[in-house]
Design an enzyme around this catalytic site. Structure first.
Site, PDB file in Angstrom:
ATOM      1  N   ASP A 456     -39.783  28.490  40.438  1.00  0.00           N
ATOM      2  CA  ASP A 456     -38.532  28.459  39.677  1.00  0.00           C
ATOM      3  C   ASP A 456     -37.382  29.129  40.421  1.00  0.00           C
ATOM      4  O   ASP A 456     -36.222  28.812  40.170  1.00  0.00           O
ATOM      5  CB  ASP A 456     -38.693  29.011  38.258  1.00  0.00           C
ATOM      6  CG  ASP A 456     -39.317  30.378  38.192  1.00  0.00           C
ATOM      7  OD1 ASP A 456     -39.762  30.876  39.228  1.00  0.00           O
ATOM      8  OD2 ASP A 456     -39.359  30.949  37.085  1.00  0.00           O
TER       9      ASP A 456
HETATM   10  C1  LAN Z   1     -41.963  38.656  38.832  1.00  0.00           C
HETATM   11  C2  LAN Z   1     -40.510  38.638  38.716  1.00  0.00           C
HETATM   12  C3  LAN Z   1     -39.870  37.289  38.698  1.00  0.00           C
HETATM   13  C4  LAN Z   1     -40.760  36.252  38.063  1.00  0.00           C
HETATM   14  C5  LAN Z   1     -40.010  34.976  37.627  1.00  0.00           C
HETATM   15  C6  LAN Z   1     -39.238  34.302  38.744  1.00  0.00           C
HETATM   16  C7  LAN Z   1     -39.010  35.327  36.528  1.00  0.00           C
HETATM   17  C8  LAN Z   1     -41.051  34.022  37.054  1.00  0.00           C
HETATM   18  O1  LAN Z   1     -40.420  32.903  36.493  1.00  0.00           O
HETATM   19  C9  LAN Z   1     -42.124  33.715  38.052  1.00  0.00           C
HETATM   20  C10 LAN Z   1     -42.890  34.993  38.433  1.00  0.00           C
HETATM   21  C11 LAN Z   1     -41.990  36.105  38.979  1.00  0.00           C
HETATM   22  C12 LAN Z   1     -41.666  35.795  40.419  1.00  0.00           C
HETATM   23  C13 LAN Z   1     -42.695  37.471  38.959  1.00  0.00           C
HETATM   24  C14 LAN Z   1     -44.157  37.564  39.179  1.00  0.00           C
HETATM   25  C15 LAN Z   1     -44.816  38.938  38.971  1.00  0.00           C
HETATM   26  C16 LAN Z   1     -43.933  40.093  39.411  1.00  0.00           C
HETATM   27  C17 LAN Z   1     -43.666  39.963  40.892  1.00  0.00           C
HETATM   28  C18 LAN Z   1     -42.631  39.986  38.601  1.00  0.00           C
HETATM   29  C19 LAN Z   1     -42.829  40.057  37.106  1.00  0.00           C
HETATM   30  C20 LAN Z   1     -41.936  41.273  38.982  1.00  0.00           C
HETATM   31  C21 LAN Z   1     -43.085  42.312  39.129  1.00  0.00           C
HETATM   32  C22 LAN Z   1     -44.398  41.526  39.115  1.00  0.00           C
HETATM   33  C23 LAN Z   1     -45.456  42.154  40.045  1.00  0.00           C
HETATM   34  C24 LAN Z   1     -46.778  41.433  39.878  1.00  0.00           C
HETATM   35  C25 LAN Z   1     -45.597  43.632  39.746  1.00  0.00           C
HETATM   36  C26 LAN Z   1     -46.753  44.319  40.379  1.00  0.00           C
HETATM   37  C27 LAN Z   1     -47.921  44.317  39.496  1.00  0.00           C
HETATM   38  C28 LAN Z   1     -49.098  43.787  39.774  1.00  0.00           C
HETATM   39  C29 LAN Z   1     -50.026  43.458  38.678  1.00  0.00           C
HETATM   40  C30 LAN Z   1     -49.555  43.506  41.145  1.00  0.00           C
END
Ligand code: LAN
Length: 727
Positions: A456
């Site tokens: 996305d």
């Molecule tokens: C995010 C932030 C952005 C998010 C969107 C683009 C909004 C979504 O549509 C797709 C997934 C994504 C890229 C995403 C995936 C997981 C993330 C990276 C996070 C929520 C921000 C932090 C999170 C990450 C996994 C945090 C670390 C924790 C673990 C369990 C490893």
């Protein structure tokens, strides 16, 4: 250790910074955002910007604006303020906090490498944690809004101590008492056990295994880590290496003291091996399955009695080679905030403190740190650059501002930023060797340096670029070929179901969830198709198709159709869609209804759209706004927030307007609410947390309170005319 700074703290006042806030600056270098604590001399030369002040919670001294009379006036006032937050590189930044385990993971790994801590960081990190401690019991939860847990309390207590807080400090005393009431650190979930073991405060034998041998399994096996969700395998990778090495920092007086503070029984008397599965009941979101327990027992036995040394070495070497590749492929930024410090520790174990790899890490770790009014924290990613910038552009276009000379500079800078950040090539053989998704043509969530394709993020950036270049006559910075590359990436992400996941294709079966060992998160083992990601791809392809009718046109057509079909299949009987990355139904419904509208389905001709509208209208609060609690994500059903929320209200309005909902009165009441919450200087204030991941963990998106109300105003003005609504 900066203990002096901590001792000087007045007990009740953590709102007052420990450092001089007029000396912090955010540097933006092509989207690389790092905070710097300047000397008094340096601070005279490098002026603090409005954005710096805003992020630090200082007075931005923005003037009052003429009171808005029309929806576009509200949008303009909002943009007047929001434009001050744009960084020189054209992108936006923010405090991306929420999870309460990232800073702890960072500090514990950093400590394990025996690297001294910069004083200004340490004291502001201490202050941040003091500000986040729950006032009643002094503990911490999984995320800022969550209830006290053993996980949050153990790791953040330890972090405070490693940063220099004395054990008899009132904050430490209170947290420790709470931890002991909850049974002590023995019940800390898996990651907590691992981090504690790295600093010598837990025994490795008390951990369920993290065998690097899994990386050597044939790829066709359903259990192979390459099939897992990218974040799970990216954390597993360095952890498996450290686990296999059983690395612990040699004990010192501080860690010896921690051994006595964290547990309710004498450390030497604890039979750690018997506590592999001891996890505090309140912490568990995803309990172990019997299969996982059997697997863990077998792996423990295997590691202890059967594993040949040569195989162990081979597995470690292979895992380490992947660790090195991850560093090289991301210029040490790494995929995220949890794997990054673990990667650093691996490099330290293998190559030593003075190695270029550890130095490279120490440098890029800074990209994750953030300073807000409460202190210093670790962000959820190395920023939100591409994501928020794409949405900001779309909101301005929606208002019809792309032709207005007033916004030209802001939009041009944002456009140039997206142009600069598109990933231009795949990394040699990384796609095969590191199990990476194709990335040439993609946009990441944060920056090109991080460089991970997200479906996305690619879609929203492409949409913003198409909207500017083709529909708004901005220069063609991103060539037709590069747009086609982006489309190639999107098409590469298709799944048999028709839906789209986050970073990669769905590679594994849902049954892998049986092996979810993290205990605190749900749905983390594989990629899933998400309504948000799917609809973003649909809308991007629809826009792209308008400007490039010939490129892979049949496939584009079929992809849109199949994705729309998938969206229909996941609509719930009550008309709603459930979100995974924002809170919650209001977020997903905004996306879902946009994609349906772009393929011609709206309130007047579609029963499912009407059902969706009825659902949303039914949730409107008496003040005209909408408010959804983060508990919606945890429970999987809409739960009202105590109070209407600007961001939810904007999402619901956008959803309804996308649907072509005809009840103007409903919409106008929402618009009134957004207007009423706007401050005289154009700003909206922070309300409840906006985002989520893995069902249970919340994360903030502070720029949403600007972007989406502005977009809603633009849409309302477009639909009903920019009439005078307020005197
Ligand atoms: C995010 C932030 C952005 C998010 C969107 C683009 C909004 C979504 O549509 C797709 C997934 C994504 C890229 C995403 C995936 C997981 C993330 C990276 C996070 C929520 C921000 C932090 C999170 C990450 C996994 C945090 C670390 C924790 C673990 C369990 C490893």
């Amino acid at each position: 250790q900066p203990r002096s700074a901590v001792k000087a703290i007045p007990l009740s006042d953590y709102k007052t910074p420990f450092t001089d806030y007029s000396r912090w600056r955010l540097k933006d270098d092509h989207g690389r955002q790092t905070w710097h604590y300047l000397s008094v001399e340096e601070a005279k030369k490098w002026k603090q910007s409005t954005a710096d002040k805003y992020f630090l919670g200082l007075d931005t001294e923005q003037p009052d604006l003429p009171p808005p009379k029309t929806p576009l006036d509200v949008a303009k006032n909002g943009l007047e303020f929001f434009s001050k937050l744009q960084l020189p590189g054209g992108n936006w930044a923010c405090d991306y906090s929420g999870p309460m385990f990232q800073l702890a993971g960072f500090v514990m790994c950093w400590y394990a490498t025996e690297t001294p801590f910069p004083e200004a960081w340490a004291s502001e990190m201490i202050r941040y944690l003091c500000n986040r401690a729950h006032p009643e019991d002094g503990g911490w939860g999984l995320h800022t809004e969550g209830e006290t847990s053993v996980f949050g309390t153990t790791i953040n207590y330890t972090t405070l101590r490693l940063l220099g807080m004395e054990p008899d400090h009132p904050v430490a005393t209170k947290a420790r008492q709470t931890l002991h009431k909850l049974g002590g650190a023995l019940g800390v979930p898996h990651w907590g056990k691992a981090w504690l073991a790295m600093i010598g405060c837990f025994e490795w034998e008390g951990m369920n295994p993290i065998p690097p041998e899994l990386w050597l399994l044939p790829e066709w096996l359903p259990l192979h880590p390459y099939r897992w969700w990218i974040h799970t395998r990216a954390v597993y990778l360095p952890m498996s290496y450290i686990w296999s090495k059983r690395y612990s920092r040699p004990l010192n007086p501080l860690t010896r003291a921690l051994r006595t503070e964290l547990f309710t029984q004498p450390y030497s008397s604890i039979p750690f091996a018997a506590h592999r599965n001891t996890v505090a009941a309140a912490d568990i979101y995803h309990p172990h399955t019997t299969i996982l327990n059997i697997f863990n027992t077998v792996c423990t036995f295997w590691g202890k009695y059967l594993l040949p040394t040569r195989l162990k070495t081979w597995a470690e070497e292979y895992a380490y080679s992947l660790v090195v590749r991850e560093d090289e492929n991301t210029l040490y930024v790494n995929l995220g905030p949890v794997n990054n410090p673990l990667q650093m520790l691996c490099r330290y174990i293998a190559e030593g403190a003075d190695s270029p790899a550890v130095k490279g890490h120490l440098d890029r770790l800074e990209d994750y740190l953030w300073v807000n009014e409460d202190g210093m924290l670790m962000n959820g990613t190395n920023g939100v650059q591409i994501w928020d910038t794409s949405f900001a552009i779309q909101a301005m276009v929606e208002c019809g501002f792309s032709q207005d000379p007033k916004y030209r500079k802001m939009l041009t800078a944002a456009h140039e930023f997206l142009d600069d950040q598109q990933i231009s090539e795949d990394i040699s053989d990384a796609v095969q060797k590191c199990y990476r998704q194709k990335r040439k043509g993609a946009w990441a969530f944060s920056t090109r340096d991080q460089g991970y394709t997200v479906s996305d993020c690619t879609a929203e950036a492409l949409k913003a670029v198409v909207q500017l270049q083709s529909l708004s006559k901005f220069p063609s910075l991103v060539s037709t070929q590069r747009m086609r590359d982006a489309v190639d990436v999107l098409l590469s992400l298709r799944n048999p179901s028709g839906g789209f996941a986050s970073y990669e294709n769905v590679r594994g079966t849902k049954l892998l969830e049986w092996f979810n060992a993290a205990e605190v998160f749900g749905r983390i083992m594989i990629e899933y198709e998400y309504p948000e990601c799917t609809t973003a791809v649909i809308t991007a392809l629809v826009y792209f198709r308008k400007v490039d009718t010939s490129y892979r046109s049949e496939e584009v057509e079929r992809t849109i159709k199949r994705a729309v079909d998938w969206i229909r299949t996941v609509q719930r009987a009550d008309g709603s869609w459930e979100g995974s990355w924002g809170i919650c139904f209001s977020y997903a419904m905004m996306f879902a209804l946009e994609s349906l509208s772009l393929v011609g389905e709206n309130y007047s001709n579609s029963e499912s759209v009407r059902r969706a509208c009825a659902f949303l209208v039914g949730k409107q609060m008496t003040d005209g706004g909408w408010g959804e609690s983060y508990m919606s994500c945890v429970k999987g059903t809409w739960i009202d927030h105590e109070r209407s929320q600007v961001v939810n209200t904007a999402w619901c309005l956008i959803a309804l307007m996308n649907a072509g909902y005809d009840g103007r009165e409903v919409l106008q009441r929402g618009i009134d609410l957004l207007k009423s919450r706007q401050q005289a200087n154009g700003e909206w204030l922070q309300e409840g947390i906006e985002g989520v991941f893995n069902r249970s963990c919340m994360i903030t998106y502070p720029n949403y309170k600007f972007i989406f109300p502005i977009k809603a105003m633009g849409m309302f003005a477009k639909q009903f005319g920019n009439e005078k609504l307020w005197s």
